[in-house]
Write an enzyme that holds these catalytic residues in place. Structure first.
Site, PDB file in Angstrom:
ATOM      1  CE  LYS A  38      -0.815 -43.635 -29.402  1.00 36.89           C
ATOM      2  NZ  LYS A  38      -1.221 -44.716 -30.264  1.00 36.89           N
TER       3      LYS A  38
ATOM      4  N   GLY B 247       1.499 -54.351 -43.846  1.00 38.80           N
ATOM      5  CA  GLY B 247       0.860 -54.766 -42.595  1.00 38.80           C
ATOM      6  C   GLY B 247      -0.094 -55.900 -42.864  1.00 38.80           C
TER       7      GLY B 247
ATOM      8  N   GLY C  23      -2.232 -56.816 -39.913  1.00 35.17           N
ATOM      9  CA  GLY C  23      -2.902 -56.843 -38.614  1.00 35.17           C
ATOM     10  C   GLY C  23      -4.372 -56.489 -38.783  1.00 35.17           C
ATOM     11  CG  ASN C  24      -8.174 -54.488 -36.399  1.00 38.20           C
ATOM     12  OD1 ASN C  24      -8.433 -53.314 -36.667  1.00 38.20           O
ATOM     13  ND2 ASN C  24      -9.113 -55.366 -36.138  1.00 38.20           N
TER      14      ASN C  24
END
Ligand code: NAD
Length: 428
Positions: free
Chosen positions: A107, A219, A221-222
């Site tokens: 990450k 959320g 978003g994507n």
């Protein structure tokens, strides 16, 4: 939102220790797996558009590569911390193992806010990040991918820098590339769709039909957008979504009792997943505080924004009607809140299973890049569905047989696979 004292890495270690006890892992294996194998911390100096210089702080953490090259996203975020990066690298190890793909966990991150950076400045950060890491990442070592506030364009700048350094083409160095430039069809949809493939299987096991279920999503978003798309296609209704408001520096929830209109909302949403609240109000949405998404009278909650959102405080606000939580985000639930969810017998689909569609499709992208032959979207999504469904069934089967909480069952499967790989290699 009031937060409990929160450190994501401590949380990841607490979850790991619990499973290490269940699996009765020996001490060296515990030592190896409860900390990353390698960490890189570095500065990225860039020239800003106004001619001044600025230094950004970057990270890459490689948690474990016993099962294959590290795989993990890179996040641009003003509140990025090394402990967030450590936690997410550990979760990546478990995520790749739970869907049984031959990759380890990594990450990366940069402390920056793309809202305040021009495209050229962001390109400089991407190229600087790769220059700092070129010797220790690569198609056979560590393969980055996009995440919060990073996109296909960022990945292409990074690939270009890597290929420039090594003087050759390495499409397998990075995933989440633009389609037509080594990217895979279906990657954009993969995480959100993957959440819903697992949710669909959970509903089958609970013997309930999606068309009878109301959902609320944190959320927009994507992940959230594609989860809502597929869930709606299955006949389900989402009545509330929430997102961050950049102008007001707070979050809001957007509610419509008879169901949100995804396509209409997308028209008033910016590229960071922020909904224009004035326009939403004109369209008849109730604008509620950020936490309101979790208090709705719904059957399904899909946290798909950030970590540390379902806490003891917010979990107590969940409606008694909630039957399933599908964790689209990484680490949205604290260990203390997990206890409340388990006591209430809510069916949990844990983050590293529910949102593994992204890394699974990234793996498909690597495979296609290495073959230099690209599949049609239906083929990608069909293969994704097969992988996600079989991973879900393996975890729910384990949970049933050993009477484990779903998160523990997923951990037992993945930690056992990684521990076995470390042992087979003679490391511990
Ligand atoms: P994104 O940047 O596209 O969207 C994030 C959304 O969350 C935005 O709508 C934003 O407004 C909202 N948000 C931010 N802070 C908020 C807050 N305090 N309250 C309510 N909403 C807030 O990010 P994404 O790619 O959709 O990722 C969402 C989560 O899913 C993250 O935890 C990420 O790590 C995880 N995830 C993403 C992928 C992927 O493929 N994109 C894969 C696995 C896991």
């Amino acid at each position: 939102m009031n937060k409990e004292a929160f450190n994501p890495f401590r949380m990841a270690q607490t979850q790991f220790d619990h499973v290490a006890d269940i699996l009765e892992l020996n001490e060296p294996t515990r030592d190896l797996l409860r900390n990353p194998m390698r960490e890189y911390h570095f500065n990225i100096p860039i020239r800003m558009d106004d001619g001044t210089s600025k230094v950004f702080r970057g990270f890459r953490v490689q948690h474990n590569d016993a099962r294959g090259p590290c795989k993990g996203v890179i996040r641009f975020h003003p509140q990025e911390t090394i402990d967030t990066v450590r936690a997410l690298s550990m979760w990546m190890t478990w995520k790749c193992a739970v869907v049984d793909i031959p990759l380890g966990g990594g990450k990366g991150g940069v402390i920056c806010d793309p809202h305040n950076l021009s495209a050229r400045e962001q390109e400089q950060i991407c190229r600087g990040w790769v220059r700092q890491l070129a010797r220790v990442v690569g198609p056979l070592a560590d393969v980055p991918a996009p995440d919060v506030m990073t996109s296909a364009q960022h990945m292409l700048w990074m690939l270009d820098e890597y290929e420039h350094i090594y003087g050759n083409k390495f499409p397998g160095f990075i995933t989440g590339k633009p389609v037509g430039m080594g990217g895979s069809l279906g990657r954009t949809e993969a995480t959100g769709f993957g959440v819903v493939y697992t949710l669909r299987e959970a509903l089958k096991q609970l013997n309930i039909k999606p068309e009878d279920m109301l959902a609320s999503v944190q959320g927009f978003g994507n992940v959230a957008q594609y989860a809502i798309r597929l869930y709606s296609q299955l006949g389900g209704t989402v009545i509330c979504v929430s997102c961050w408001d950049q102008n007001d520096q707070t979050s809001y929830s957007f509610k419509k009792k008879d169901g949100i209109d995804l396509d209409a909302l997308l028209k008033i949403t910016d590229r960071f997943g922020g909904i224009d609240k004035d326009k939403a109000k004109d369209m008849g949405y109730e604008i509620l505080p950020g936490d309101a998404w979790i208090e709705q009278e719904v059957d399904i909650l899909i946290p798909a924004a950030l970590e540390n959102q379902i806490t003891v405080e917010t979990a107590q606000k969940m409606s008694p009607r909630v039957k399933v939580i599908a964790e689209g985000a990484n680490g949205p639930t604290t260990p203390e809140a997990d206890k409340i969810i388990a006591e209430r017998n809510i069916f949990l689909i844990p983050d590293f299973l529910a949102n593994a569609g992204g890394v699974t499709c990234s793996y498909f992208e690597q495979v296609q890049s290495n073959m230099n032959y690209y599949w049609e979207k239906d083929e990608v999504l069909g293969k994704l569905d097969v992988k996600m469904t079989s991973a879900f069934l393996a975890v729910s089967d384990m949970a049933r047989k050993r009477k484990l909480y779903m998160r523990d069952a997923a951990y037992v499967i993945s930690v056992a696979r990684v521990a076995q790989a470390c042992s087979d290699r003679g490391w511990v």
